[in-house]
Design a protein around this motif. Structure first.
Motif, PDB file in Angstrom:
ATOM      1  N   MET A   1     -42.014  45.764  69.522  1.00  0.00           N
ATOM      2  CA  MET A   1     -42.393  45.122  68.281  1.00  0.00           C
ATOM      3  C   MET A   1     -42.150  43.625  68.422  1.00  0.00           C
ATOM      4  O   MET A   1     -41.049  43.205  68.709  1.00  0.00           O
ATOM      5  CB  MET A   1     -41.518  45.672  67.159  1.00  0.00           C
ATOM      6  N   SER A   5     -44.017  40.955  63.409  1.00  0.00           N
ATOM      7  CA  SER A   5     -45.075  41.961  63.266  1.00  0.00           C
ATOM      8  C   SER A   5     -44.636  43.021  62.258  1.00  0.00           C
ATOM      9  O   SER A   5     -43.465  43.199  61.983  1.00  0.00           O
ATOM     10  CB  SER A   5     -45.393  42.599  64.619  1.00  0.00           C
ATOM     11  N   PRO A   7     -43.887  46.684  61.395  1.00  0.00           N
ATOM     12  CA  PRO A   7     -43.598  47.905  62.148  1.00  0.00           C
ATOM     13  C   PRO A   7     -44.646  48.980  61.875  1.00  0.00           C
ATOM     14  O   PRO A   7     -45.012  49.221  60.738  1.00  0.00           O
ATOM     15  CB  PRO A   7     -42.228  48.352  61.619  1.00  0.00           C
ATOM     16  N   GLY A   8     -45.129  49.597  62.950  1.00  0.00           N
ATOM     17  CA  GLY A   8     -46.085  50.682  62.815  1.00  0.00           C
ATOM     18  C   GLY A   8     -47.529  50.250  62.700  1.00  0.00           C
ATOM     19  O   GLY A   8     -48.422  51.087  62.739  1.00  0.00           O
ATOM     20  N   ARG A  10     -49.471  48.855  64.743  1.00  0.00           N
ATOM     21  CA  ARG A  10     -50.259  49.199  65.921  1.00  0.00           C
ATOM     22  C   ARG A  10     -50.024  50.653  66.345  1.00  0.00           C
ATOM     23  O   ARG A  10     -50.568  51.099  67.340  1.00  0.00           O
ATOM     24  CB  ARG A  10     -49.919  48.259  67.075  1.00  0.00           C
ATOM     25  N   GLY A  11     -49.210  51.373  65.589  1.00  0.00           N
ATOM     26  CA  GLY A  11     -48.888  52.752  65.953  1.00  0.00           C
ATOM     27  C   GLY A  11     -49.944  53.729  65.477  1.00  0.00           C
ATOM     28  O   GLY A  11     -50.781  53.412  64.646  1.00  0.00           O
ATOM     29  N   ALA A  39     -41.737  51.504  73.452  1.00  0.00           N
ATOM     30  CA  ALA A  39     -42.263  50.645  72.383  1.00  0.00           C
ATOM     31  C   ALA A  39     -43.383  51.360  71.623  1.00  0.00           C
ATOM     32  O   ALA A  39     -43.449  51.281  70.387  1.00  0.00           O
ATOM     33  CB  ALA A  39     -42.772  49.323  72.975  1.00  0.00           C
ATOM     34  N   VAL A  40     -44.238  52.087  72.335  1.00  0.00           N
ATOM     35  CA  VAL A  40     -45.315  52.840  71.694  1.00  0.00           C
ATOM     36  C   VAL A  40     -44.715  53.932  70.810  1.00  0.00           C
ATOM     37  O   VAL A  40     -45.163  54.156  69.678  1.00  0.00           O
ATOM     38  CB  VAL A  40     -46.279  53.435  72.753  1.00  0.00           C
ATOM     39  N   GLU A  43     -43.410  52.415  67.587  1.00  0.00           N
ATOM     40  CA  GLU A  43     -44.538  52.070  66.713  1.00  0.00           C
ATOM     41  C   GLU A  43     -45.134  53.324  66.059  1.00  0.00           C
ATOM     42  O   GLU A  43     -45.432  53.325  64.871  1.00  0.00           O
ATOM     43  CB  GLU A  43     -45.631  51.334  67.503  1.00  0.00           C
ATOM     44  N   ASP A  44     -45.282  54.382  66.859  1.00  0.00           N
ATOM     45  CA  ASP A  44     -45.834  55.633  66.326  1.00  0.00           C
ATOM     46  C   ASP A  44     -44.889  56.265  65.303  1.00  0.00           C
ATOM     47  O   ASP A  44     -45.342  56.840  64.306  1.00  0.00           O
ATOM     48  CB  ASP A  44     -46.127  56.623  67.448  1.00  0.00           C
ATOM     49  N   ALA A  47     -45.422  54.309  62.097  1.00  0.00           N
ATOM     50  CA  ALA A  47     -46.728  54.624  61.501  1.00  0.00           C
ATOM     51  C   ALA A  47     -46.697  56.009  60.846  1.00  0.00           C
ATOM     52  O   ALA A  47     -47.195  56.188  59.726  1.00  0.00           O
ATOM     53  CB  ALA A  47     -47.824  54.568  62.571  1.00  0.00           C
ATOM     54  N   HIS A  84     -34.785  50.318  63.949  1.00  0.00           N
ATOM     55  CA  HIS A  84     -34.814  51.495  64.805  1.00  0.00           C
ATOM     56  C   HIS A  84     -33.542  51.498  65.646  1.00  0.00           C
ATOM     57  O   HIS A  84     -32.917  50.450  65.840  1.00  0.00           O
ATOM     58  CB  HIS A  84     -36.061  51.494  65.705  1.00  0.00           C
TER      59      HIS A  84
END
Length: 179
Positions: A1, A5, A7-8, A10-11, A39-40, A43-44, A47, A84
């Protein structure tokens, strides 16, 4: 992140594991790879949590058996806590034990009066490996204890006794999402 930005943003929203799904009961593994996959995952998690209108989400709630959770949760003074924790350890849970309503995205639509301490401290690291200590009081302390429980394969229903437990288990048995 990246700093600044959302959070989430781009998730991708992933399916939630529900009570009865095996991943929810597994002891999650320590994270050892702090690369782009982590990191993905974070983000997921954000989201998915936002899509489900939750205040916290552990990785095994989307079927990933790793020790990671996210949160966007108010405390009792309505102060927002956002972040997180990777490889969290609940190092302190103390103060007054309060029975309050508790729900879970893995038991959608249900809640029960669950006893939790009103103060909690979690230590771990960020997705980049930086040490982090999170202090919570009130509702946020409840959230921290709840998410740490998930990573050990425990759900809030496991803390219930007597008629509260029986009532919740009856509701689970009748729930439309029950598999």
């Amino acid at each position: 992140m990246r700093h600044g930005s959302i959070p989430g943003a781009r998730g991708r929203v992933r399916p939630l594991t529900l009570l009865g799904d095996a991943p929810l009961r597994e002891q999650c593994r320590e994270v050892t790879d702090f690369g782009s996959d982590l990191a993905v995952l974070v983000e997921d998690l954000f989201a998915t949590m936002y899509a489900a209108r939750g205040v916290g989400l552990a990785a095994n709630q989307i079927g990933v058996p790793l020790r990671v959770f996210v949160y966007d949760c108010p405390d009792d003074e309505d102060v927002r806590h956002l972040g997180h924790v990777v490889n969290p350890r609940l190092v302190d849970a103390d103060g007054v034990v309060i029975r309050g309503p508790e729900g879970c995205l893995s038991l959608p639509g249900l809640e029960a009066g669950t006893e939790r301490y009103d103060h909690a401290v979690v230590e771990g690291v960020t997705m980049t490996g930086e040490p982090v200590t999170v202090h919570g009081t009130g509702f946020f302390a409840r959230c921290l204890q709840h998410e740490c429980d998930h990573l050990d394969g425990t759900v809030y229903a496991d803390h219930l006794r007597g008629w509260r437990r029986r009532r919740l288990l009856r509701q689970v048995g009748r729930a439309s999402w029950r598999r």
